[in-house]
Design a protein around this motif. Sequence first.
Motif, PDB file in Angstrom:
ATOM      1  N   GLY A   7       0.731  -1.129  -0.004  1.00 55.95           N
ATOM      2  CA  GLY A   7       0.110  -0.038  -0.018  1.00 55.95           C
ATOM      3  C   GLY A   7       0.794   1.202  -0.092  1.00 55.95           C
ATOM      4  N   PRO A   8       0.414   2.366   0.620  1.00 56.17           N
ATOM      5  CA  PRO A   8       0.856   3.571   0.694  1.00 56.17           C
ATOM      6  C   PRO A   8       2.358   3.655   1.205  1.00 56.17           C
ATOM      7  CG  PRO A   8      -1.246   4.046   1.290  1.00 56.17           C
ATOM      8  CD  PRO A   8      -1.022   2.145   1.217  1.00 56.17           C
ATOM      9  N   GLU A   9       2.592   2.941   2.509  1.00 55.99           N
ATOM     10  CA  GLU A   9       3.718   2.906   2.687  1.00 55.99           C
ATOM     11  C   GLU A   9       4.700   2.290   1.913  1.00 55.99           C
ATOM     12  OE1 GLU A   9       5.829   0.916   6.803  1.00 55.99           O
ATOM     13  OE2 GLU A   9       3.867   0.641   6.662  1.00 55.99           O
ATOM     14  N   ALA A  10       4.483   1.261   1.220  1.00 51.38           N
ATOM     15  CA  ALA A  10       5.404   0.937   0.214  1.00 51.38           C
ATOM     16  C   ALA A  10       5.837   1.687  -0.981  1.00 51.38           C
ATOM     17  CB  ALA A  10       4.783  -0.697  -0.429  1.00 51.38           C
ATOM     18  N   HIS A  11       4.963   2.399  -1.291  1.00 52.48           N
ATOM     19  CA  HIS A  11       5.196   3.371  -2.308  1.00 52.48           C
ATOM     20  C   HIS A  11       5.994   4.681  -1.556  1.00 52.48           C
ATOM     21  CE1 HIS A  11       2.514   2.420  -5.904  1.00 52.48           C
ATOM     22  NE2 HIS A  11       1.711   2.044  -4.744  1.00 52.48           N
ATOM     23  N   ASP A  12       5.694   4.877  -0.299  1.00 56.01           N
ATOM     24  CA  ASP A  12       6.318   5.972   0.255  1.00 56.01           C
ATOM     25  C   ASP A  12       8.097   5.460   0.307  1.00 56.01           C
ATOM     26  OD1 ASP A  12       4.408   7.548   0.700  1.00 56.01           O
ATOM     27  OD2 ASP A  12       4.311   6.960   2.717  1.00 56.01           O
ATOM     28  N   ARG A  13       8.143   4.180   0.654  1.00 53.89           N
ATOM     29  CA  ARG A  13       9.695   3.798   0.538  1.00 53.89           C
ATOM     30  C   ARG A  13      10.301   3.782  -0.633  1.00 53.89           C
ATOM     31  NH1 ARG A  13      11.133   0.305   5.127  1.00 53.89           N
ATOM     32  NH2 ARG A  13       9.819   0.624   6.748  1.00 53.89           N
ATOM     33  N   THR A  14       9.613   3.462  -1.527  1.00 58.28           N
ATOM     34  CA  THR A  14      10.109   3.577  -3.189  1.00 58.28           C
ATOM     35  C   THR A  14      10.651   5.073  -3.356  1.00 58.28           C
ATOM     36  OG1 THR A  14       8.952   1.552  -3.794  1.00 58.28           O
ATOM     37  CG2 THR A  14       9.721   2.773  -5.623  1.00 58.28           C
ATOM     38  N   ASP A  15       9.578   5.856  -3.056  1.00 56.17           N
ATOM     39  CA  ASP A  15       9.835   7.336  -3.244  1.00 56.17           C
ATOM     40  C   ASP A  15      11.159   7.763  -2.716  1.00 56.17           C
ATOM     41  OD1 ASP A  15       7.735   7.740  -5.080  1.00 56.17           O
ATOM     42  OD2 ASP A  15       6.583   8.447  -3.371  1.00 56.17           O
ATOM     43  N   ARG A  16      11.212   7.344  -1.215  1.00 56.35           N
ATOM     44  CA  ARG A  16      12.570   7.812  -0.570  1.00 56.35           C
ATOM     45  C   ARG A  16      13.745   7.077  -1.004  1.00 56.35           C
ATOM     46  NH1 ARG A  16      10.876   6.233   5.477  1.00 56.35           N
ATOM     47  NH2 ARG A  16      10.574   4.631   4.634  1.00 56.35           N
ATOM     48  N   LEU A  17      13.773   5.761  -1.715  1.00 57.99           N
ATOM     49  CA  LEU A  17      14.849   5.030  -2.387  1.00 57.99           C
ATOM     50  C   LEU A  17      15.135   6.096  -3.694  1.00 57.99           C
ATOM     51  CD1 LEU A  17      14.210   1.563  -1.944  1.00 57.99           C
ATOM     52  CD2 LEU A  17      16.068   2.861  -0.945  1.00 57.99           C
ATOM     53  N   ALA A  18      14.181   6.173  -4.231  1.00 62.50           N
ATOM     54  CA  ALA A  18      14.227   7.227  -5.699  1.00 62.50           C
ATOM     55  C   ALA A  18      15.043   8.652  -5.298  1.00 62.50           C
ATOM     56  CB  ALA A  18      13.090   7.531  -6.261  1.00 62.50           C
ATOM     57  N   LYS A  20      17.101   9.072  -2.541  1.00 63.52           N
ATOM     58  CA  LYS A  20      18.484   8.924  -2.297  1.00 63.52           C
ATOM     59  C   LYS A  20      19.259   8.513  -3.432  1.00 63.52           C
ATOM     60  CE  LYS A  20      21.031   6.033   0.930  1.00 63.52           C
ATOM     61  NZ  LYS A  20      21.060   4.911   1.961  1.00 63.52           N
ATOM     62  N   TYR A  21      18.852   7.638  -4.336  1.00 62.19           N
ATOM     63  CA  TYR A  21      19.641   7.288  -5.278  1.00 62.19           C
ATOM     64  C   TYR A  21      19.665   7.945  -6.629  1.00 62.19           C
ATOM     65  CZ  TYR A  21      20.843   3.558  -2.236  1.00 62.19           C
ATOM     66  OH  TYR A  21      21.530   2.678  -0.985  1.00 62.19           O
ATOM     67  N   LEU A  22      18.213   8.473  -7.015  1.00 62.31           N
ATOM     68  CA  LEU A  22      18.047   9.003  -8.122  1.00 62.31           C
ATOM     69  C   LEU A  22      18.151  10.711  -8.120  1.00 62.31           C
ATOM     70  CD1 LEU A  22      15.479   6.723  -9.848  1.00 62.31           C
ATOM     71  CD2 LEU A  22      18.138   6.773 -10.098  1.00 62.31           C
ATOM     72  N   GLY A  23      17.969  11.235  -6.893  1.00 64.40           N
ATOM     73  CA  GLY A  23      17.875  12.574  -6.716  1.00 64.40           C
ATOM     74  C   GLY A  23      16.443  13.115  -7.022  1.00 64.40           C
ATOM     75  N   SER A  24      15.414  12.234  -7.434  1.00 65.50           N
ATOM     76  CA  SER A  24      14.279  12.866  -7.999  1.00 65.50           C
ATOM     77  C   SER A  24      13.295  12.661  -6.675  1.00 65.50           C
ATOM     78  CB  SER A  24      13.377  11.790  -8.987  1.00 65.50           C
ATOM     79  OG  SER A  24      13.291  10.480  -8.489  1.00 65.50           O
ATOM     80  N   GLU A  25      12.120  13.574  -6.469  1.00 65.71           N
ATOM     81  CA  GLU A  25      11.157  13.676  -5.424  1.00 65.71           C
ATOM     82  C   GLU A  25      10.394  12.331  -5.404  1.00 65.71           C
ATOM     83  OE1 GLU A  25      11.150  15.781  -2.826  1.00 65.71           O
ATOM     84  OE2 GLU A  25      13.019  16.476  -3.717  1.00 65.71           O
TER      85      GLU A  25
END
Length: 64
Positions: A7-18, A20-25
């Motif tokens: 759910g939303p928590e999994a999407h939030d974790r993906t956004d945080r990794l993006a 950290k590693y890609l510099g995108s929000e």
Amino acid sequence: MTRFIEGPEAHDRTDRLAHKYLGSERFEWTMPGEQRVAVIVRPVKVRHIVGVERFRPGGPRPAS
């Protein structure tokens, strides 16, 4: 121990990794209707090997 996050928590974790590693929000490649799952894995045993020789210059060679 393994834990699944959906759910939303999994999407939030993906956004945080993006971020950290890609510099995108946000993670920009999410497809409409996609269900994202984060898997948290806790190791049961960790080995630390001491005295292993370093790689040769040029990197490791593939096994033949």
